[in-house]
Design a protein around this motif. Structure first.
Motif, short mmCIF file in Angstrom:
data_model
loop_
_atom_site.label_atom_id
_atom_site.label_comp_id
_atom_site.label_asym_id
_atom_site.label_seq_id
_atom_site.Cartn_x
_atom_site.Cartn_y
_atom_site.Cartn_z
N LEU A 143 -6.21 -6.30 28.99
CA LEU A 143 -6.44 -5.31 29.73
C LEU A 143 -7.69 -5.04 30.44
O LEU A 143 -7.86 -4.64 31.71
CB LEU A 143 -6.13 -3.82 28.81
CG LEU A 143 -6.06 -2.44 29.66
CD1 LEU A 143 -4.77 -2.72 30.40
CD2 LEU A 143 -5.83 -1.17 28.59
N LYS A 144 -8.78 -5.52 30.02
CA LYS A 144 -10.03 -5.62 30.48
C LYS A 144 -10.06 -6.11 31.85
O LYS A 144 -10.43 -5.97 32.95
CB LYS A 144 -11.13 -5.66 29.73
CG LYS A 144 -12.65 -5.63 30.34
CD LYS A 144 -13.77 -5.87 29.03
CE LYS A 144 -13.81 -4.59 28.38
NZ LYS A 144 -14.87 -4.71 27.42
N GLU A 145 -9.40 -7.50 31.50
CA GLU A 145 -9.37 -8.55 32.93
C GLU A 145 -8.39 -7.81 33.83
O GLU A 145 -8.79 -8.01 35.16
CB GLU A 145 -9.05 -9.83 32.49
CG GLU A 145 -8.96 -10.93 33.23
CD GLU A 145 -10.10 -11.13 34.00
OE1 GLU A 145 -9.93 -11.54 35.56
OE2 GLU A 145 -11.20 -10.87 33.85
N GLN A 146 -7.31 -7.23 33.39
CA GLN A 146 -6.49 -6.78 34.49
C GLN A 146 -6.95 -5.64 35.28
O GLN A 146 -6.87 -5.55 36.42
CB GLN A 146 -5.17 -6.22 33.49
CG GLN A 146 -4.32 -7.29 33.24
CD GLN A 146 -3.05 -6.82 32.06
OE1 GLN A 146 -3.53 -5.60 31.57
NE2 GLN A 146 -1.89 -7.44 32.21
N ASP A 147 -7.75 -4.83 34.63
CA ASP A 147 -8.52 -3.79 35.24
C ASP A 147 -9.51 -4.44 36.24
O ASP A 147 -9.57 -3.91 37.23
CB ASP A 147 -9.47 -3.17 34.25
CG ASP A 147 -10.51 -2.12 34.60
OD1 ASP A 147 -10.15 -0.89 35.07
OD2 ASP A 147 -11.71 -2.38 34.79
N ARG A 148 -10.42 -5.41 36.06
CA ARG A 148 -11.25 -5.85 36.90
C ARG A 148 -10.38 -6.45 38.18
O ARG A 148 -10.77 -6.35 39.45
CB ARG A 148 -11.92 -7.21 36.15
CG ARG A 148 -12.55 -6.78 35.02
CD ARG A 148 -13.92 -6.01 35.58
NE ARG A 148 -14.67 -5.43 34.51
CZ ARG A 148 -14.62 -4.60 33.79
NH1 ARG A 148 -13.80 -3.49 34.06
NH2 ARG A 148 -15.62 -4.12 32.71
N ARG A 149 -9.15 -7.14 38.02
CA ARG A 149 -8.50 -7.88 38.88
C ARG A 149 -7.97 -6.46 39.91
O ARG A 149 -7.87 -6.58 41.10
CB ARG A 149 -7.32 -8.61 38.34
CG ARG A 149 -7.69 -9.76 37.93
CD ARG A 149 -6.69 -10.80 38.10
NE ARG A 149 -5.50 -10.35 37.07
CZ ARG A 149 -5.56 -10.65 35.82
NH1 ARG A 149 -6.37 -11.40 35.35
NH2 ARG A 149 -4.54 -10.48 35.00
#
Length: 401
Positions: A143-149
């Motif tokens: 989720l954290k990486e998806q948030d950044r993208r």
């Protein structure tokens, strides 16, 4: 009216909070479609999209859309589930074509809905960050990486608190701070009108300490137990659904009452009988970026508020809320709130009126509408996404109102 499609991890008919407040008001300027996570049904044999009208409390119309699946099929655990995402996309695209949605604005509340960004043609992508979802119990590791993208792809980013704003700003120069607001008139009823005592408060006497909202892993359960034990004469009323924690883990005491979820319309009647309003959240990763909506709702009723040291509460409302850093300090702050003199209450109320005037949901939605309109032209979007030092500096300097 321009079309606006919102992808949300929260259901419209759940606890009335930021998405409902904002989109109910934006629905006065946009045709709003609110897309919820799927549900199962025993009455169907194949997936279908169901739409219905959602209550807005503003007189505007909001359409809700949800995919229903057969009860014996794979159960959708959230947006972006690969087993059902393609079906949801197809059903939604068919509906948008039939209802003649053209080049809509796409508004996301969760990175888990990012697949819809590729599937749904849109002219503007908005990401409203209301919580640090990656820190919640059971959150997917990606989720954290998806948030950044999603932050980097968005044309506009709104954030619901000062801590969220600072953490997201480095990823998108067109980021705007909009702490949650309050429907002042609604909650002021608790102070200005003689509201009937709710039936489940009949046998609960003063002094009453109250909370409303979700009861989940963010709640400081040991603090509640300490509070109940320190003053057995205090009645502690907790309103809201219990989620992601076992109800058996809730502290038990004769003066501690978990009364379940209440409708948004009912809250002022309960709030009227609170002697002190509580924000008893634990200090952990899940609350690091928290900016509780309830803080201003308590203040709109002119109730003394006692909170744990949530950073955004201290930053935004430190001059209006009592803060207890330890269980002992929290108890002492409640004692002080209960001992407040009439003169001190009058002075506090006057100061609170000035704060409330700047934080109405109407004001916030109006300012968001202006930002959206200013970003609709391709040239404006290109300019705001350049991320020059000057633009970044201007965003950094944006006041924490």
């Amino acid at each position: 009216m321009q079309d606006l499609i919102c992808i949300s991890h929260l259901r419209w008919g759940f606890v009335w909070q930021r998405p409902q407040h904002l989109l109910a008001r934006l629905a006065q300027n946009y045709r709003v479609l609110f897309v919820e996570e799927p549900v199962t049904s025993t009455e169907i044999t194949k997936p279908r999209l169901v739409t219905y009208i959602g209550n807005t409390h503003t007189g505007a119309t909001t359409t809700l859309a949800v995919m229903q699946q057969p009860a014996d099929s794979h159960y959708w655990i959230g947006h972006n589930d690969p087993a059902t995402q393609a079906t949801y996309e197809r059903l939604l695209l068919d509906y948008l074509a039939a209802e003649e949605y053209h080049d809509p604005i796409l508004w996301l509340y969760t990175p888990m809905g990012s697949r819809f960004v590729q599937a749904l043609p849109h002219k503007l992508l908005i990401y409203d960050v209301m919580d640090e979802l990656a820190a919640f119990k059971g959150a997917p590791t990606a989720l954290k990486e998806q948030d950044r993208r999603l932050l980097q792809a968005a044309d506009i980013v709104f954030t619901g608190g000062a801590s969220l704003y600072r953490s997201r700003l480095p990823y998108n120069a067109n980021t705007h701070l909009f702490p949650s607001g309050v429907e002042v008139v609604h909650f002021a009823k608790a102070a200005s009108e003689l509201l009937a005592r709710p039936a489940d408060l009949t046998n609960i006497t003063a002094p009453t300490l109250g909370y409303f909202g979700v009861v989940d892993e963010r709640m400081d359960l040991p603090l509640l137990a300490h509070l109940a034990n320190a003053h057995p004469e205090w009645q502690i009323v907790m309103l809201g659904p219990v989620l992601k924690i076992d109800p058996a883990e809730l502290p038990q005491a004769p003066n501690l009452h978990f009364l379940g979820m209440k409708d948004y319309k009912e809250l002022p009647a309960y709030l009227a009988y609170f002697d002190v309003a509580l924000v008893p959240f634990a200090m952990n990763e899940a609350t690091r970026y928290l900016s509780p909506t309830k803080t201003l709702e308590y203040i709109a009723a002119h109730k003394p508020v006692v909170s744990t040291p949530i950073p955004d509460i201290i930053k935004l409302y430190g001059g209006y809320v009592r803060v207890g850093h330890t269980p002992e300090e929290f108890v002492a702050q409640v004692e002080a709130a209960l001992a407040e003199t009439t003169e001190a209450r009058v002075q506090r109320t006057a100061k609170e009126q000035n704060l409330l005037a700047h934080h109405s949901w109407d004001n916030i939605a109006g300012r968001m509408h202006q930002i959206i309109q200013s970003n609709l032209t391709p040239s404006a979007r290109t300019e705001t996404r350049l991320g020059t030092k000057e633009k970044t500096a201007a965003v950094v300097a944006e006041p924490l109102k």
